[in-house]
Scaffold this motif. Structure first.
Motif, mmCIF file in Angstrom:
data_model
loop_
_atom_site.group_PDB
_atom_site.id
_atom_site.type_symbol
_atom_site.label_atom_id
_atom_site.label_comp_id
_atom_site.label_asym_id
_atom_site.label_seq_id
_atom_site.Cartn_x
_atom_site.Cartn_y
_atom_site.Cartn_z
ATOM 1 N N ALA A 28 0.905 -1.134 0.470
ATOM 2 C CA ALA A 28 -0.108 -0.380 -0.373
ATOM 3 C C ALA A 28 0.981 1.668 0.113
ATOM 4 O O ALA A 28 0.982 2.569 -0.370
ATOM 5 C CB ALA A 28 -0.739 -0.219 1.273
ATOM 6 N N THR A 45 -8.317 -5.297 -8.998
ATOM 7 C CA THR A 45 -9.361 -5.572 -7.646
ATOM 8 C C THR A 45 -11.086 -5.504 -8.144
ATOM 9 O O THR A 45 -11.600 -5.667 -7.887
ATOM 10 C CB THR A 45 -9.495 -3.619 -6.537
ATOM 11 N N THR B 98 -14.860 -4.459 -1.405
ATOM 12 C CA THR B 98 -13.297 -4.117 -0.582
ATOM 13 C C THR B 98 -14.126 -3.876 0.633
ATOM 14 O O THR B 98 -13.044 -4.310 1.361
ATOM 15 C CB THR B 98 -12.910 -2.470 -1.030
ATOM 16 N N ASN B 102 -11.918 -6.438 3.037
ATOM 17 C CA ASN B 102 -10.983 -5.126 4.778
ATOM 18 C C ASN B 102 -12.109 -6.079 5.840
ATOM 19 O O ASN B 102 -10.823 -6.277 6.537
ATOM 20 C CB ASN B 102 -11.773 -4.125 4.539
ATOM 21 N N TRP B 124 -6.225 -0.391 2.299
ATOM 22 C CA TRP B 124 -6.535 -0.337 1.522
ATOM 23 C C TRP B 124 -8.158 0.694 1.658
ATOM 24 O O TRP B 124 -9.399 0.274 1.925
ATOM 25 C CB TRP B 124 -7.954 -1.588 1.134
ATOM 26 N N GLU B 128 -10.873 3.985 -2.764
ATOM 27 C CA GLU B 128 -9.458 4.209 -4.088
ATOM 28 C C GLU B 128 -9.864 4.845 -5.016
ATOM 29 O O GLU B 128 -10.138 4.825 -6.177
ATOM 30 C CB GLU B 128 -9.331 2.531 -4.496
#
Lengths: 232, 205
Positions: A28, A45, B98, B102, B124, B128
């Motif tokens: 990250a 993603t 996401t 998480n 994350w 984003e």
């Protein structure tokens, strides 16, 4: 310019959430400084999300035993889900968007910005040996040790190798070793096949993750092996 | 494990039975949850996502109770955070994924290391951000200013401005969707724009 990036396999595990917190944070931090990897992560993603939710689940949940069903033809799981929906929607609570805060850390009178991936992590006290200072990132991941390592100008780490892996993400400044020069944002993953002797002329701050103490390999430095555990 | 959601209340059949995901529909439901706390829309979202989340979580935890906990936690985040979802930044599936990833990550850490430090949202971040140059940042700032001004509009006008400009619905679609005459949509939009002009003019002085 950033030249060292995480491998695609590593990015994949990152996106899947399969890596330990230490390595996830390393990626990250790198991606925050590397638009190229940021883009790969976003695309991956999106793709993984699409795949996760597009498959029909029916084939895996075919009902072959009707005995659990009541007259309304509702399964236990259905009832559980109905309860869950009621329970969730009865809450009036609304999440507030996090405002961006900045956190800093000091090493030898210099202030550095703490990467946002580390904001909720607990940092240990700073300890010093010569031109090296380090603060442990307390993640409790067993043999994996995560550290913020600061090298003062002109400092370095004697030639060493690792029994396991050693990840270094350069947060600020630069250093060089036998392989070349590393700059802010570089993601350097080494294993036991690598030996190196990093030196920082201008000083630097690194985020490091290693799963074993480092092992000094040359001459008199072997005497330093007991402090190998100090650094990583 | 048994599931037979198809028999459940609403008719989500078409969404559940096809391989293709109806993205605009998912965004619409999220928006309904965000703007009107619409329980029906949430039920639709739940029926679409929950069984899949349960299956994925079961794969990770090999435990039914924990898989259910992931469903509960993920879907309640969807309920509480729907207004933070930004369709211009990515698909609804990406957003829910996401949230789920998480939740799973923090739970695994809790189980393995007994740590409740909830690191995932730092690693994350939910919204984003796509790669942006300075121009995008400027736009973004302007957008957020615009958004805060839009939020000062009366609910009826806000709905229409958002539908027209952010979700790119036509005035006709809005009329059908909100069950209002086309003329009302048009006049509300005109009123709203007049107000926005005054406000933004003030702010820009």
């Amino acid at each position: 310019m950033i030249k060292h990036h995480p491998s695609f396999e590593l990015i994949q595990s990152f996106v899947n959430g399969d890596l330990p917190a230490s390595l996830s944070a390393g990626i990250a931090i790198h991606a925050d400084m590397c638009p190229k990897c940021q883009q790969i992560i976003s695309q991956l993603t999106e793709q993984v999300a699409e795949n996760s939710f597009e498959e029909t689940f029916l084939d895996r949940f075919i009902v072959d035993d009707m005995s659990d069903f009541d007259d309304n033809n509702m399964s236990n799981n259905d009832l559980k889900f109905t309860d869950m929906i009621d329970n969730i929607t009865s809450s009036e609570e609304i999440a507030v968007a996090k405002t961006k805060v900045e956190k800093t850390i000091n090493f030898r009178e210099k202030t550095y910005q703490l990467p946002s991936a580390l904001h909720s992590m607990k940092l240990g006290k700073t300890a010093q040996i010569g031109k090296l200072s380090r603060a442990r990132v307390q993640l409790d991941e067993g043999e994996i040790h995560t550290t913020l390592l600061h090298i003062s100008p002109g400092g370095g780490v004697p030639e060493h190798t690792h029994k396991g892996f050693e990840l270094t993400v350069l947060l600020d400044g630069s250093f060089h070793d036998e392989q070349g020069e590393y700059v802010k944002g570089d993601f350097i993953m080494l294993d036991s096949s690598h030996q190196h002797h990093p030196i920082s002329i201008q000083g630097c701050l690194c985020y490091t993750v290693a799963n074993d103490a480092l092992h000094f390999t040359q001459g008199i430095n072997k005497l330093l092996n007991p402090i190998g555990a100090f650094i990583y | 494990m048994q599931t037979n959601l198809l028999s459940n209340v609403t008719s989500a059949k078409s969404t559940l039975m096809t391989d293709k995901i109806d993205h605009p529909q998912l965004c619409q439901w999220l928006d309904d949850v965000a703007t009107t706390r619409d329980k029906k829309a949430f039920t639709q979202l739940f029926q679409f996502f929950a069984p899949k989340i349960q299956r994925i979580a079961y794969g990770k935890f090999q435990n039914e109770t924990q898989a259910c906990e992931v469903v509960q936690e993920t879907m309640s985040n969807v309920w509480r955070k729907a207004h933070l979802f930004d369709a211009s930044k990515g698909a609804a599936t990406t957003w829910v994924y996401t949230v789920m990833r998480n939740v799973t990550f923090d739970m695994l850490r809790k189980i393995k290391g007994n740590r409740e430090d909830n690191l995932s949202d730092d690693i994350w971040p939910l919204a984003e951000q796509s790669i942006s140059n300075e121009e995008c940042f400027d736009d973004h700032l302007e957008n957020s200013q615009l958004l805060s001004v839009i939020d000062t509009l009366p609910e009826a006008q806000k709905q229409i401005v958002k539908g027209f400009y952010f979700m790119e619905m036509s005035q006709e679609q809005l009329a059908t969707h909100l069950n209002l005459p086309l003329g009302t949509i048009k006049s509300r939009l005109r009123l709203a724009l007049a107000k926005l002009k005054v406000q933004l003019g003030d702010n820009n002085d």
